[in-house]
Design an enzyme around this catalytic site. Structure first.
Site, short mmCIF file in Angstrom:
data_model
loop_
_atom_site.label_atom_id
_atom_site.label_comp_id
_atom_site.label_asym_id
_atom_site.label_seq_id
_atom_site.Cartn_x
_atom_site.Cartn_y
_atom_site.Cartn_z
N ASP A 129 -3.43 8.23 -1.19
CA ASP A 129 -3.81 7.17 -0.25
C ASP A 129 -5.24 6.70 -0.52
O ASP A 129 -5.52 5.50 -0.61
CB ASP A 129 -3.68 7.71 1.18
CG ASP A 129 -4.20 6.74 2.22
OD1 ASP A 129 -3.88 5.53 2.13
OD2 ASP A 129 -4.93 7.17 3.13
N GLU A 182 0.00 5.84 12.43
CA GLU A 182 -1.39 5.44 12.68
C GLU A 182 -1.53 3.93 12.89
O GLU A 182 -2.32 3.48 13.71
CB GLU A 182 -2.26 5.89 11.51
CG GLU A 182 -3.74 5.65 11.70
CD GLU A 182 -4.56 6.21 10.55
OE1 GLU A 182 -5.64 5.69 10.30
OE2 GLU A 182 -4.09 7.17 9.90
N ASP A 183 -0.76 3.13 12.14
CA ASP A 183 -0.98 1.68 12.13
C ASP A 183 0.15 0.85 12.73
O ASP A 183 0.11 -0.37 12.69
CB ASP A 183 -1.21 1.21 10.68
CG ASP A 183 -2.50 1.76 10.10
OD1 ASP A 183 -3.42 2.04 10.89
OD2 ASP A 183 -2.59 1.90 8.87
N HIS A 220 0.82 -1.22 0.00
CA HIS A 220 0.00 0.00 0.00
C HIS A 220 0.85 1.27 0.00
O HIS A 220 0.68 2.13 -0.89
CB HIS A 220 -0.97 -0.01 1.18
CG HIS A 220 -1.73 1.27 1.36
ND1 HIS A 220 -2.58 1.76 0.40
CD2 HIS A 220 -1.74 2.17 2.37
CE1 HIS A 220 -3.10 2.91 0.81
NE2 HIS A 220 -2.59 3.17 2.01
N ASP A 222 -22.50 13.55 -26.22
CA ASP A 222 -21.04 13.65 -26.10
C ASP A 222 -20.45 12.32 -25.63
O ASP A 222 -19.47 12.29 -24.88
CB ASP A 222 -20.65 14.78 -25.15
CG ASP A 222 -21.33 14.67 -23.78
OD1 ASP A 222 -22.23 13.82 -23.63
OD2 ASP A 222 -20.96 15.44 -22.88
N HIS A 260 3.31 7.27 5.39
CA HIS A 260 2.09 7.93 5.83
C HIS A 260 1.27 7.14 6.85
O HIS A 260 0.47 7.70 7.59
CB HIS A 260 1.20 8.29 4.63
CG HIS A 260 0.47 7.13 4.03
ND1 HIS A 260 1.03 6.28 3.12
CD2 HIS A 260 -0.80 6.69 4.22
CE1 HIS A 260 0.16 5.37 2.75
NE2 HIS A 260 -0.97 5.58 3.41
#
Length: 725
Positions: free
Chosen positions: A139, A76-77, A48, A259, A72
Site C-alpha cells: 500500500d 477505512e474509506d 489503487h 562502488d 484493504h
C-alpha cells in the site's frame, strides 16, 4: 494499468490450486464500494487496490493476502463495516483488513499520538499475522509511486514517515527490493533539489559506467565458465539514495564513489560462491577491508552474500556481490519468500529470526505512554544491526552501530547487564563507553552488587538495555524521592509545630490519598519528593486557618525567592499546566528562549525544569513519561534571556567594531564579550546577549551574518553552535 485478469493469470501460474473465485469476488466488491471515488490524480480509486494487489502478486503471496490487498481500504474509506467483510470473505481476510485499517474513528490530542497508536496497532497485528505488514508495505509503495499529486506539506510528511518507518521495516524483514524503491522515492520528495542534481550527475556517468559493467560481465563470465562454474551475472548502477548517503557521509564527489558500478554473481550452490571469489580476485586487485562474509554470519534479516571490491588494471573500482539464486530471492523478497508462509503457516514461530526483533520491540515498548518517545525509539530499533561481536565462547551477538559493552551484556542476560562493572575487549580492559566493532571478543566483568548508573542511558544504543536501565533507575529514583518527600513533610510539620505521627493519625491522610490519585503513604512521600505535590498545599488542606496564619509565611517567601534566584527562574515566564505555585526554572544545559518549543520535567525536590524540546538531555531525562509535564511560555512576560552567541570571523581590523555596531542596531544589549585568535588566523568572538525571544535572537544573528568577514554565527548550546551559516 494492471487488470484483474492479469492478476488471476499470474496467480494461477505460481499457485494452480488457488481460489481464483475469491479474487474475482473481492475485485467486484471493491469496485462497488469505491464506485464514484477518485484519487488526487483524478484516476478512479479502484486503480489503487488493484495496483496494491499487483505488488503482492509479484511477491508470489497467497490468494488470501491478495484478496485482503484488494479490500484493504474498504473499511477505512467507504461505509462498509468489518463485519460485512467478515460475512462475505471469512475471518482471515477480515482479520488482515482490520490489521491494515488505521484508527481513524478515535479522537487523538495530537498528530503524533495518532501516528504512534496506528503504528502500535500495526505492529501488534504483525506479530499475529505477518501478512498485515506485507499488505501495508505494498500500500505504501504504490502511494509513494503516485505521491506527486498531493500538496507539498503532505508529500513531505508521508515521505519522512516512509524513510523513518516503512523503509526500515522492509529492511528488517529482508525485503531489499521494496526497501530500495521506498528510500529512493522518499528521497525524491524530501530533498528534490539534491535528488535531481544527483540524477543529472548519474546520467553524465551512466554511459561510461554501462560500458565498464559490460566489459566486467564478459571477463567474469569467461573465467567462471572456463572453471566450470555456472552463474548468472547482473550489473547495476548504485541507486541514487545510496550514492547520496555515501557522498554526504564521506564528503566525497560522485567520481570518488568506488562502488558506483556493482555486479551480482548468482550461483547454483554455496561452494561455487567461495570459488567465484577466488576467480574474481584474479581479474582485479581486491580492495583491503572491503571483503565481507554475510554467508557464514548472515545479517539479522537473514540476508546472505559475499561482498568484495576490486580495482582493475585501468584503476577502475567495481563492487561485486556473490550469492546463490535462493539467497538472492530471500535478499529481494525477505520474509515474503520464507518457506513457512508458502505452506500456509501465517503466524511466525518464536524461533523465526525475521520477527524476533518485532517481538522484543513490542515487549520493551508496551509500557511507553509518551507517543513522541515511542516513535523515537521505534525509529532507532528499525535501523539495521551492523556490529557483530563475540562472547569468549564464540557466540555471535548482533548489535546496532555504536553499541557498548553495556548493550552487549544486556543482550546476553538482564542480570549480567545490571551487574556489569567493566569489560575486556580482545583481552584488554576497555571503558563501558567503548563503541564495539565487528569481530570484537567481549568478556563482561561482573560485580556482586547491582551497578546500574543513570548516565548509562546516554551511552546505550539498544532498547533492551535502555528499558532495563530505566526500570532500575526508576526504582532507585523512587527510593530517593520517598526519602526526600518524608523529610519535606517532616519539615513542613515542624514549621507549624505539628507532630508528624499525630497529624498522620488525626487527619487521616491515608484516607485522602485517592483524591490525589495515590494508594499508599510511600506514594504520597514519593509525590512530594518528585515535586508532583507541594507539602504546603497539603498542609493547608489539613490544618485550621488560625494555625496556618501563625506559620512563617514571610520567611518562606524569602527562602522561595532566594531559591528561584539561585536556579535562574524567570518570574512568571513559564506556565505549568494544572499548577500555579510550582517552582519552575530554566535548565542551564540548553537555556530555552521564549518562542522555541519547550518541555517540562519534574525533578526530585527542585520543582519543574524547563528544557528546549531539542535539548539532547531530554531523551535521557524523560525515562519516566509520568514526570513529563506540559509547560508554555507566558506571553505577557517580557523578561529578557541571556544567550551566549559564538562568531567565527576573519582576523582583520575593525571586525569587532562592526559586529558590536550591528548588534546595537537591533536594540540588543551586550552583557559580555570575549575574543580570541587561533593559530590558523581565524578569530572567535563570544557575546552574551540579552534577547526577548527566539525571533529577536534570529534578527540579531541574521544582521551579524551579513557583515563581510563573518564566516559563521550561531547560538552556543552546551559549548557547540546550534546554528551556523
Amino acid at each position: 494499468m494492471i487488470r484483474i485478469d492479469d492478476l488471476e493469470d499470474k496467480v494461477a501460474a505460481y499457485a494452480p490450486n488457488a481460489d481464483i473465485d475469491l479474487l474475482r469476488r473481492a475485485y467486484v466488491f471493491s469496485a462497488m464500494e469505491h464506485k464514484g471515488q477518485v484519487r488526487q490524480s483524478g484516476e478512479p480509486y479502484l486503480i489503487h487496490p488493484i495496483e496494491v494487489a499487483g505488488i503482492l502478486v509479484d511477491l508470489r503471496l497467497d490468494v488470501v493476502t491478495i484478496t485482503a490487498g484488494l479490500l484493504h481500504d474498504v473499511v477505512e474509506d467507504t461505509l462498509t463495516s468489518i463485519e460485512r467483510v467478515r460475512e462475505y470473505f471469512g475471518e482471515t481476510v477480515a482479520h488482515l483488513v482490520e490489521g491494515v485499517t488505521k484508527l481513524s474513528t478515535i479522537p487523538f490530542s495530537s498528530q503524533e499520538e495518532k501516528q504512534s497508536e496506528n503504528f502500535r496497532k500495526m505492529l501488534l497485528a504483525m506479530v499475529d499475522d505477518i501478512r498485515v505488514i506485507l499488505i501495508k508495505l505494498a500500500d505504501r509503495l504504490h502511494n509513494m509511486r503516485t505521491l506527486e499529486f498531493l500538496p507539498e506539506e503532505k508529500r513531505k510528511r508521508i515521505a519522512l514517515e516512509t524513510m523513518d518507518i516503512y523503509a526500515p521495516i522492509a529492511n528488517r524483514l529482508g525485503m531489499g527490493k521494496i526497501r530500495n524503491e521506498l528510500e529512493d522515492l522518499a528521497f525524491r520528495h524530501l530533498d528534490p533539489a539534491a535528488y535531481f542534481q544527483l540524477e543529472h550527475l548519474v546520467e553524465q556517468r551512466r554511459k561510461g559506467a554501462d560500458e565498464f559493467a559490460k566489459e566486467m560481465v564478459e571477463r567474469i563470465s569467461k573465467i567462471l565458465e572456463e572453471n566450470g562454474i555456472a552463474a548468472t551475472i547482473q550489473s547495476r548502477i548504485k541507486r541514487n539514495y545510496s550514492i547520496y548517503l555515501k557522498m554526504n557521509k564521506q564528503k566525497i564527489s560522485i567520481e570518488q564513489v568506488y562502488d558506483f558500478v556493482a555486479l551480482r554473481i548468482l550461483t547454483d550452490g554455496k561452494e561455487d560462491c567461495w570459488k567465484a571469489v577466488g576467480y574474481v580476485h584474479q581479474i582485479g586487485r581486491p580492495v583491503p577491508g572491503r571483503f565481507k562474509d554475510f554467508i557464514s554470519i548472515p545479517k539479522p534479516n537473514l540476508y546472505q552474500s559475499l561482498h568484495t571490491s576490486i580495482v582493475t588494471e585501468k584503476g577502475l573500482t567495481c563492487e561485486i556481490q556473490i550469492r546463490t539464486h535462493e539467497m538472492h530471492r530471500i535478499a529481494e523478497q525477505g520474509i515474503a519468500a520464507h518457506w513457512k508462509y508458502k505452506e500456509g503457516k501465517v503466524a511466525p514461530g518464536p524461533e523465526d529470526q525475521h520477527v524476533q526483533w518485532l517481538r522484543q520491540l513490542l515487549e520493551y515498548h508496551q509500557e511507553l505512554k509518551d507517543p513522541k518517545e515511542f516513535l523515537s525509539i521505534l525509529k532507532v530499533d528499525l535501523y539495521p544491526d551492523e556490529v557483530y561481536a563475540f562472547t569468549p565462547k564464540g557466540q555471535v551477538i548482533s548489535l546496532p552501530r555504536g553499541a557498548t559493552p553495556i548493550d552487549f551484556a544486556y543482550a546476553i542476560h538482564t542480570e549480567l547487564g545490571s551487574h556489569c562493572t567493566g569489560a575486556r575487549v580482545n583481552g584488554q580492559l576497555m571503558p563501558l563507553r567503548y563503541k564495539l566493532k565487528s569481530g570484537d571478543i567481549v568478556e563482561i566483568i561482573r560485580a556482586q552488587e547491582m551497578n546500574v548508573g543513570r548516565d548509562w542511558l546516554s551511552v546505550v544504543k539498544t532498547s533492551r538495555a535502555r528499558n532495563k536501565i530505566r526500570h532500575i533507575v526508576h526504582l532507585q529514583e523512587r527510593t530517593k524521592s520517598i526519602e526526600v518527600g518524608r523529610k519535606l513533610w517532616e519539615k513542613e510539620c515542624r514549621k507549624y509545630k505539628q507532630n508528624v505521627k499525630k497529624i498522620l493519625v488525626e487527619e487521616e491522610i491515608s484516607k485522602k490519598l485517592p483524591d490525589y490519585g495515590l494508594i499508599k503513604m510511600e506514594d504520597f512521600y514519593a509525590a512530594l519528593g518528585y515535586g508532583k505535590l507541594a507539602a504546603k498545599n497539603i498542609m493547608a488542606q489539613l490544618l485550621p486557618e488560625e494555625v496556618l496564619a501563625e506559620g512563617p509565611v514571610q520567611k518562606e517567601s524569602r527562602i522561595a525567592n532566594a531559591v528561584k534566584k539561585a536556579l535562574g527562574l524567570a518570574e512568571r515566564a513559564i506556565k505549568v499546566k494544572g499548577a500555579d505555585d510550582v517552582l519552575v526554572y530554566l535548565a542551564k544545559c540548553c537555556g530555552p528562549i521564549k518562542g522555541e518549543k519547550i518541555v517540562g520535567y519534574i525533578t526530585r525536590g527542585k520543582g519543574v525544569a524547563v528544557h528546549s524540546e531539542h535539548c539532547p538531555n531530554v531523551t535521557n531525562l524523560l525515562y519516566e513519561a509520568e514526570r513529563k509535564i506540559e509547560v508554555a511560555w507566558d506571553t505577557s512576560s517580557e523578561e529578557p534571556h541571556l544567550v551566549p552567541v559564538d562568531l567565527t570571523v576573519d582576523d582583520k581590523p575593525g571586525i569587532l567594531a562592526k559586529v558590536t555596531t550591528a548588534v546595537a542596531d537591533t536594540q540588543t544589549n551586550i552583557k559580555g564579550a570575549k575574543v580570541r585568535i587561533d593559530p590558523d588566523g581565524k578569530g572567535h568572538i563570544r557575546l552574551d546577549l540579552e534577547v526577548t525571544d527566539l525571533k529577536h535572537l534570529e534578527k540579531v544573528l541574521n544582521k551579524v551574518r551579513q557583515i563581510e568577514g563573518v564566516q559563521s554565527a550561531g547560538r552556543t548550546w552546551e559549548g557547540k553552535k546550534e546554528a551556523a551559516r
